[in-house]
Design an enzyme around this catalytic site. Structure first.
Site, PDB file in Angstrom:
ATOM      1  N   HIS A  75       0.976  -1.456  -0.349  1.00 38.91           N
ATOM      2  CA  HIS A  75      -0.126   0.296  -0.401  1.00 38.91           C
ATOM      3  C   HIS A  75       1.153   1.203  -0.143  1.00 38.91           C
ATOM      4  O   HIS A  75       0.743   1.693   0.786  1.00 38.91           O
ATOM      5  CB  HIS A  75      -0.952   0.285   1.022  1.00 38.91           C
ATOM      6  CG  HIS A  75      -2.097   0.835   1.604  1.00 38.91           C
ATOM      7  ND1 HIS A  75      -2.426   0.768   2.317  1.00 38.91           N
ATOM      8  CD2 HIS A  75      -2.622   1.702   0.589  1.00 38.91           C
ATOM      9  CE1 HIS A  75      -3.922   2.114   2.636  1.00 38.91           C
ATOM     10  NE2 HIS A  75      -3.480   2.371   0.759  1.00 38.91           N
ATOM     11  N   SER A  95      -4.178   5.210   5.029  1.00 40.20           N
ATOM     12  CA  SER A  95      -5.256   5.763   4.406  1.00 40.20           C
ATOM     13  C   SER A  95      -5.650   7.545   5.197  1.00 40.20           C
ATOM     14  O   SER A  95      -5.257   7.258   6.735  1.00 40.20           O
ATOM     15  CB  SER A  95      -6.600   5.125   4.739  1.00 40.20           C
ATOM     16  OG  SER A  95      -7.083   3.888   3.681  1.00 40.20           O
ATOM     17  N   LYS A 142      -0.913  10.031   0.748  1.00 41.03           N
ATOM     18  CA  LYS A 142      -0.506   9.749  -0.229  1.00 41.03           C
ATOM     19  C   LYS A 142      -0.200  10.716  -1.397  1.00 41.03           C
ATOM     20  O   LYS A 142       0.173  10.634  -1.765  1.00 41.03           O
ATOM     21  CB  LYS A 142      -0.531   8.031   0.285  1.00 41.03           C
ATOM     22  CG  LYS A 142      -0.670   7.542   1.689  1.00 41.03           C
ATOM     23  CD  LYS A 142      -0.126   6.008   1.111  1.00 41.03           C
ATOM     24  CE  LYS A 142      -0.745   5.282   0.090  1.00 41.03           C
ATOM     25  NZ  LYS A 142      -1.748   4.793   0.629  1.00 41.03           N
ATOM     26  N   THR A 143      -1.629  11.220  -1.548  1.00 40.89           N
ATOM     27  CA  THR A 143      -2.020  11.323  -3.011  1.00 40.89           C
ATOM     28  C   THR A 143      -1.402  12.885  -2.823  1.00 40.89           C
ATOM     29  O   THR A 143      -0.542  13.247  -4.421  1.00 40.89           O
ATOM     30  CB  THR A 143      -3.383  11.699  -3.606  1.00 40.89           C
ATOM     31  OG1 THR A 143      -4.234  10.305  -2.906  1.00 40.89           O
ATOM     32  CG2 THR A 143      -3.523  11.935  -5.078  1.00 40.89           C
ATOM     33  N   ASN A 144      -1.587  13.800  -2.135  1.00 41.53           N
ATOM     34  CA  ASN A 144      -0.314  14.805  -2.128  1.00 41.53           C
ATOM     35  C   ASN A 144       0.775  14.022  -2.315  1.00 41.53           C
ATOM     36  O   ASN A 144       1.476  15.308  -2.449  1.00 41.53           O
ATOM     37  CB  ASN A 144      -0.987  15.747  -0.545  1.00 41.53           C
ATOM     38  CG  ASN A 144      -2.431  15.713  -0.480  1.00 41.53           C
ATOM     39  OD1 ASN A 144      -2.877  15.992  -1.992  1.00 41.53           O
ATOM     40  ND2 ASN A 144      -3.160  16.306   0.351  1.00 41.53           N
ATOM     41  N   ASN A 158     -16.030  11.168   2.276  1.00 43.34           N
ATOM     42  CA  ASN A 158     -14.910  10.061   1.844  1.00 43.34           C
ATOM     43  C   ASN A 158     -15.612   9.897  -0.186  1.00 43.34           C
ATOM     44  O   ASN A 158     -15.277   9.358  -0.590  1.00 43.34           O
ATOM     45  CB  ASN A 158     -15.470   8.950   2.003  1.00 43.34           C
ATOM     46  CG  ASN A 158     -14.191   8.141   1.936  1.00 43.34           C
ATOM     47  OD1 ASN A 158     -12.851   8.233   0.941  1.00 43.34           O
ATOM     48  ND2 ASN A 158     -15.074   6.298   1.388  1.00 43.34           N
ATOM     49  N   ARG A 210       0.241   9.564  11.078  1.00 41.94           N
ATOM     50  CA  ARG A 210       0.236  10.373  11.793  1.00 41.94           C
ATOM     51  C   ARG A 210      -0.253  10.538  13.737  1.00 41.94           C
ATOM     52  O   ARG A 210      -0.293   9.464  14.301  1.00 41.94           O
ATOM     53  CB  ARG A 210      -1.561  11.522  12.317  1.00 41.94           C
ATOM     54  CG  ARG A 210      -1.854  11.471  10.980  1.00 41.94           C
ATOM     55  CD  ARG A 210      -3.266  11.417  10.909  1.00 41.94           C
ATOM     56  NE  ARG A 210      -3.817  12.745   9.017  1.00 41.94           N
ATOM     57  CZ  ARG A 210      -3.899  13.479   9.178  1.00 41.94           C
ATOM     58  NH1 ARG A 210      -3.486  14.635   9.795  1.00 41.94           N
ATOM     59  NH2 ARG A 210      -4.692  13.781   7.874  1.00 41.94           N
TER      60      ARG A 210
HETATM   61  C1  OXD Z   1      -7.688   3.681   1.472  1.00 40.81           C
HETATM   62  C2  OXD Z   1      -7.815   4.395   0.275  1.00 40.81           C
HETATM   63  O1  OXD Z   1      -6.371   3.541   1.936  1.00 40.81           O
HETATM   64  O2  OXD Z   1      -9.176   4.572  -0.724  1.00 40.81           O
HETATM   65  O3  OXD Z   1      -8.543   3.650   1.850  1.00 40.81           O
HETATM   66  O4  OXD Z   1      -7.010   4.409  -0.693  1.00 40.81           O
HETATM   67 MN    MN Z   2      -5.249   3.274  -0.051  1.00 42.54          MN
END
Ligand code: OXD
Ligand code: MN
Length: 585
Positions: free
Chosen positions: A226, A248, A252-254, A367, A400
């Protein structure tokens, strides 16, 4: 029908169970996309967004009771309980087939079954794998078109092989009590019923690329993680890659799409995104680890995504994107909290109700998501489609932590790094200001995604370490330390590059470090602060470790590790080592 007897036979069996009126064998063509989109628009399953502002974009709302992954309804279904381990819900395999069989039985009567062949990984890569998902939802089909390489390309890759992951999804009744997300790793099968929410129904993502793939990876000697994957290009044009596992909702995306601070941009530094959620990692012929992003799109959380927090994500979803559960304006554009533009005077909220900014309810569900093609990302790496993937210089763990973990530290070696990952934790932010949240241990950010016994997963990590002649170094970061007023100390976002550059400098043997009880810490002067308002003293605080806090941490780690009957001895030794070093502090 396709030209593969194994696929055809299996589809026939599943159709006999679910009894659809019609079966549509998808090829992934543009004509098919247009036809299915029109159909979903005509039934209201999808809404077309303003095509001037959001060309090719669609809007969808899920049921109010179906807005997130459901970990309590997610099962690993094996013959033996111990193969699912202490962290997964388990159902005995045949009992699970029987139980879900009654829910699937006749569930597609009056409906259409779509057959989606797809590839996880670049089409030309020998490491990629094929899945077939059967679903009665056009929304799922159109999302899978974005998230995977789907259609003819996948059947061409599969040829006449029986080697594909079998996914069955039916919406059936969208009722929490009748919702099951079941994985049968022994049979390479996934059965999902009673949901229409992405994480539960886009079976290529969490279900295949993490849960089934982690099982496969152990069997075949690779890793499904992940993790985001990003490349940092220095002014000479040299690019180095890191992968990072955060639970989650830790950004991560940022991080995967971050924009370097101005000073670094001017010098010629660039950040390239290879992936934002999942990495498939193997040992290359050169003895290094190589990572591929198996996905073709981003399924990102919308709220909080703005031109300030993540311009690259926002720009990625300006076209050909499906938005789910965000707010809808009268002009048929989208809006969400934290989008960085004023709220519309009136809108329709994610439930479909009229919404105005004075209402206490949120316009977008927290979400709510965008599904966007990765290729549209302004900072997508030119190695995104590379069949070999990218070589990984560093693996980064994090979460965190308000007090415990310093901004960054390096593990002493691979086994210690595995221990750092295995004891990883993140805190939920408590409602009361300044209060430290609840600690959730989330090893390698894989707690909800490891498809087998997590004690064996730790062992697999240790064994992989022995196979890698040139292993990446393993680090831990924490962007979330707070001061006595509960305010974040580190600016985060693009400034995280400053920390990544220290990490790379360590990997390249360009900078010294200070040995501490928990690992190697940066010398404060080695993290560049110019252009931030963080003082050297503040940085020292960010890098400090407190004996009392770490005594508590070690005690909590002990309780966590005790859950694993199959905890490798090496990790027990690592724990004892850390405890002794902290006690001596
Ligand atoms: C998660 C995702 O990790 O949606 O929950 O990527
Ligand atoms: Mn994820």
């Amino acid at each position: 029908m396709y030209n593969n007897k194994y696929v055809n036979e299996w589809v026939e069996q599943m159709a006999a169970l679910t009894q659809p009126d019609e079966i549509v064998w998808l090829d992934g063509s543009e004509e098919e996309r247009i036809r299915l989109t029109k159909q979903a628009l005509s039934t209201g399953e999808l809404i077309e967004l303003n095509q001037d502002e959001y060309p090719g974009c669609l809007y969808h709302r899920t049921a109010e009771n179906d807005v997130a992954r459901v970990e309590n309804r997610t099962f690993i279904c094996t013959s033996k309980k111990e193969d699912a381990g202490p962290t997964n819900n388990w159902m005995e395999k045949s009992a699970a087939y029987a139980k879900l069989g009654t829910l699937f039985e006749g569930s597609m009567k009056g409906r259409t079954m779509y057959v989606i062949p797809y590839i996880m990984g670049p089409a030309s890569s020998e490491f990629s794998k094929v899945g077939i998902e059967l679903t009665d939802s056009i929304y799922v089909v159109l999302n899978m078109r974005i998230m995977t390489r789907m259609g003819k390309i996948a059947m061409d890759m599969l040829g006449d092989s029986p080697d594909f992951v079998k996914g069955l999804h039916a919406k059936n009744e969208i009722t929490p009590e009748k919702r099951y997300i079941c994985h049968f790793p022994e049979d390479y099968a996934i059965w999902s019923v009673g949901s229409g929410y992405g994480g539960n129904v886009l079976l290529g993502k969490k279900c295949f690329a993490l849960r089934i793939a982690s099982w496969l990876g152990r069997k075949e000697g690779w890793m499904a993680e992940h993790m985001l994957i990003l490349g940092v290009e220095d002014p000479s044009g040299n690019v180095q890659y890191v992968s990072a596992a955060f639970p989650s909702a830790c950004g991560k995306t940022n991080l995967a799409m971050m924009i370097p601070p101005k000073k670094y941009q001017e010098k010629g530094y660039k950040v390239w995104t290879v992936g934002d959620d999942i990495a498939w990692i193997r040992v290359g012929k050169d003895g290094r680890l190589w990572a591929v992003n198996p996905e073709a799109g981003f399924f990102g959380v919308a709220p909080g995504t703005s031109m300030k927090s993540n311009p690259n994500a926002l720009l990625t979803c300006k076209k050909n994107t499906i938005f789910t559960n965000v707010g809808l304006t009268p002009e048929k554009t989208v809006w969400w909290e934290g989008m960085g533009i004023p709220a519309p005077e009136q809108a329709t909220d994610w439930k479909g109700n009229p919404w105005t900014p004075d209402l206490p309810e949120k316009c977008a569900h927290p979400n709510s998501r965008f599904t966007a093609p990765a290729a549209q990302c302004p900072c997508i790496s030119d190695k995104f489609e590379d069949p070999a993937g990218v070589p990984i210089s560093a693996i980064i763990f994090g979460g965190r932590r308000a007090k415990v973990a310093p901004l960054v530290y390096q593990s002493f070696n691979w086994a210690h790094g595995v221990f750092v990952g295995a004891t990883m934790a993140s805190e939920t932010t408590a409602a009361a200001a300044g209060k430290v949240g609840v600690v959730r241990r989330d090893p390698m950010a894989m707690l909800p995604f490891c498809g087998y016994n997590m004690g064996e997963y730790f062992q697999h990590w240790l064994e992989m370490g022995r196979k890698i002649a040139n292993p990446p170094k393993i680090f831990n970061v924490n962007w979330f330390r707070v001061d006595e007023n509960g305010k974040f100390i580190w600016p985060g976002f693009g400034d995280n590059l400053r920390v990544i550059l220290w990490i790379l400098a360590r990997c390249n043997g360009q900078v010294d470090a200070v040995e501490s009880p928990i690992g190697y810490l940066p010398k404060p002067e080695d993290i560049d602060l110019e252009g931030t308002d963080v003082s050297l003293d503040t940085l020292k605080e960010l890098l400090s470790i407190d004996k009392d806090v770490w005594m508590e941490e070690v005690a909590d780690q002990a309780a966590h590790l005790a859950k694993f009957e199959k905890l490798p001895q090496e990790l027990k030794d690592q724990y004892e080592g850390l405890k002794a070093r902290i006690e001596k502090m």
